[in-house]
Design an enzyme around this catalytic site. Structure first.
Site, PDB file in Angstrom:
ATOM      1  N   ARG A  13       0.838  -1.202   0.000  1.00 59.60           N
ATOM      2  CA  ARG A  13       0.000   0.000   0.000  1.00 59.60           C
ATOM      3  C   ARG A  13       0.879   1.260   0.000  1.00 59.60           C
ATOM      4  O   ARG A  13       1.065   1.889  -1.028  1.00 59.60           O
ATOM      5  CB  ARG A  13      -0.946  -0.018   1.220  1.00 59.60           C
ATOM      6  N   ASP A  14       1.465   1.597   1.121  1.00 55.83           N
ATOM      7  CA  ASP A  14       2.218   2.849   1.197  1.00 55.83           C
ATOM      8  C   ASP A  14       3.418   2.822   0.268  1.00 55.83           C
ATOM      9  O   ASP A  14       3.792   3.846  -0.316  1.00 55.83           O
ATOM     10  CB  ASP A  14       2.673   3.087   2.648  1.00 55.83           C
ATOM     11  N   HIS A 205       4.747   4.349  12.650  1.00 51.71           N
ATOM     12  CA  HIS A 205       4.902   4.326  11.187  1.00 51.71           C
ATOM     13  C   HIS A 205       5.942   5.383  10.811  1.00 51.71           C
ATOM     14  O   HIS A 205       5.669   6.573  10.853  1.00 51.71           O
ATOM     15  CB  HIS A 205       3.537   4.650  10.556  1.00 51.71           C
ATOM     16  N   HIS A 207       9.035   6.945   8.200  1.00 50.90           N
ATOM     17  CA  HIS A 207       9.715   7.014   6.907  1.00 50.90           C
ATOM     18  C   HIS A 207      11.176   7.362   7.157  1.00 50.90           C
ATOM     19  O   HIS A 207      11.499   8.055   8.128  1.00 50.90           O
ATOM     20  CB  HIS A 207       9.061   8.065   6.006  1.00 50.90           C
ATOM     21  N   CYS A 238       8.361   9.682  -1.102  1.00 52.55           N
ATOM     22  CA  CYS A 238       7.492  10.722  -0.560  1.00 52.55           C
ATOM     23  C   CYS A 238       7.266  11.703  -1.685  1.00 52.55           C
ATOM     24  O   CYS A 238       8.220  12.204  -2.270  1.00 52.55           O
ATOM     25  CB  CYS A 238       8.163  11.398   0.629  1.00 52.55           C
ATOM     26  N   ASN A 247       9.420   4.333   3.307  1.00 55.36           N
ATOM     27  CA  ASN A 247       9.196   3.769   4.631  1.00 55.36           C
ATOM     28  C   ASN A 247      10.495   3.132   5.141  1.00 55.36           C
ATOM     29  O   ASN A 247      11.361   2.757   4.357  1.00 55.36           O
ATOM     30  CB  ASN A 247       8.139   2.653   4.542  1.00 55.36           C
TER      31      ASN A 247
END
Lengths: 299, 299
Positions: A13-14, A205, A207, A238, A247
């Site tokens: 997902r991310d 979470h 990054h 990003c 991430n």
């Protein structure tokens, strides 16, 4: 007694959401299957948001339809409004992760909501999710800094956490969406959230945009957090820092934790293999350190 | 009261020593001058070792001869035997950093010495350095792991530290030469060294080979260490992991510390500018996160 740290894999997902490459549904399913083979048991497998805003997740219903449900994996669907929640329930998500936003400017541009509006939307959607019998978690995005306006007030983060707890969220993540966190700030914000929302479990979470990703993981684990988001290969990037890394990488987090004596249940060699497979699928190198340097001591 | 953390810039030595590029003496002096303009006041500017073993440092006498001595910078010369010490004294090094080795196999291959032999060599050389009125520091290399044999016994590190203290070393660095350290191990080894060598100041030297570099810096700073080695751009690499990143990057360390409220005395924008200049001089990208992502909040 070995302490267990659970990794939530967010690569599908991310990670993929912000990658320049376009994987097919079949490639995404292969990625997910490889992660499961490496031991992943909880993973963000898609996002039910506007296909216009996030085109790379437009195929999330197809991905969820193609999942191998004989596996023990809990597949998390991301949503940020009622439409998304309904679509995630329809897709038989095992868990819904609702996105709150701590930054006014980022919230407006990313999801057209202020922090308070995002919390109100959660309060509105939570009964739908809970009545469907689906575990509800939430992530407070840009909890450490807003790319447009800079620092984010810790009181806003605390207030969102309190409202999330009232809405029935079982687990709450603080999201450092743009890599603004330092480990000292991680400690402070964890303390504040625990004070204002003592009944929710915490997840973090991070990054690695500015290199402090694993420092923040360390600070969180030392503060007693047992659940960490990470993406295989460290994919994700990003949109506000095009050349930056994404991430924290699953294999880097796993290496650091297992070398220090924690248990993650993940197979490091298979994760590295998956990161290398991913480089082929994406057509570009991935950012993780372990995929380049290998483990120490060697495998 | 703002706590001060001093960064020792090791780019001109540890960084360039392991880089594929060959800078001229003039380019090295420009690199050093740019670092001084960014506020660096203590720097490893060269290495007085066998030119056969480390060809990229063969020009260290010329680099030291070309230094601008009107600047307040303390230029450190690295040495690992009597010949090197004598050459470093002759080059008017402001400080000599002696290299001990904690790994038997690495020591044999890197400098032809066992850990004990490296400590005995330090005891033999220290009077020469101290009688010349030159501050003496030491680095215990591979203090967290040996690339050939794996884990390094913490007792060996403690024993070397004790002997270094007896030899008159004022400051001792634990070197994670190959990126094997985790922040938990950093804490343990710092405690052990403090027990066995309570009178030496501690400095830490981390490589970011496996992504845990800033986590280790954080652990060290939290343990009360005030001096950290770093290289501009994160150059350095590691001969044993060709694709891996190098030392922790000065600009990444400075960003994390200054954002958390520490003072380093360094100018982040100029460091990033120097990292970008370095990419041109080396002919390849550098590994630092800040040189790609920029600071947050944007400077």
């Amino acid at each position: 007694m070995t302490r267990r740290i659970d990794i939530v894999e967010v690569g599908p997902r991310d990670g993929l959401q912000n990658d320049p490459a376009n994987l097919s549904v079949d490639q995404k399913l292969e990625f997910i299957a490889r992660l499961e083979a490496a031991g992943v048991r909880r993973m963000e497998s898609g996002s039910f948001v506007s296909p216009k805003a996030v085109p790379k997740m437009a195929d999330s219903p197809a991905v969820f339809a193609g999942l191998d449900r004989t596996k023990p994996t809990r597949h998390i669907a991301l949503a940020l409004n009622e439409t998304g929640v309904r679509r995630a329930i329809e897709a038989k998500a095992d868990e819904i992760n609702f996105v709150l936003v701590a930054g006014e400017a980022f919230g407006r541009r990313n999801q057209g909501m202020s922090p308070q509006e995002s919390a109100d939307m959660l309060s509105h959607c939570a009964p739908l999710i809970l009545e469907a019998g689906i575990p509800l978690s939430a992530t407070i995005s840009v909890a450490f800094g807003d790319p447009y306006t800079g620092d984010v007030d810790i009181a806003v983060v605390g207030g969102l956490a309190a409202q999330a707890q009232r809405a029935g969220v079982a687990e709450l993540a603080l999201g450092d969406t743009i890599g603004a966190a330092t480990p000292w700030d991680v400690r402070k914000r964890i303390d504040r959230v625990r004070m204002e929302a003592p009944d929710v479990f915490l997840r973090m979470h991070f990054h690695d945009t500015r290199g402090a990703g694993l420092a923040n993981v360390f600070a969180a684990v030392e503060a007693g957090v047992d659940v960490i988001d990470a993406s295989c290969g460290g994919i994700g990037g990003c949109p506000f820092a095009p050349a930056a890394t994404g991430n924290v990488a699953t294999e880097d987090v796993v290496w650091m934790l297992e070398r220090a004596g924690f248990e993650t249940g993940l197979d490091l060699a298979r994760l590295i293999e998956t990161a290398k497979w991913l480089e082929g699928a994406l057509g570009h190198p991935v950012a993780s350190a372990l995929s380049r340097a290998g483990a120490f001591p060697a495998g």
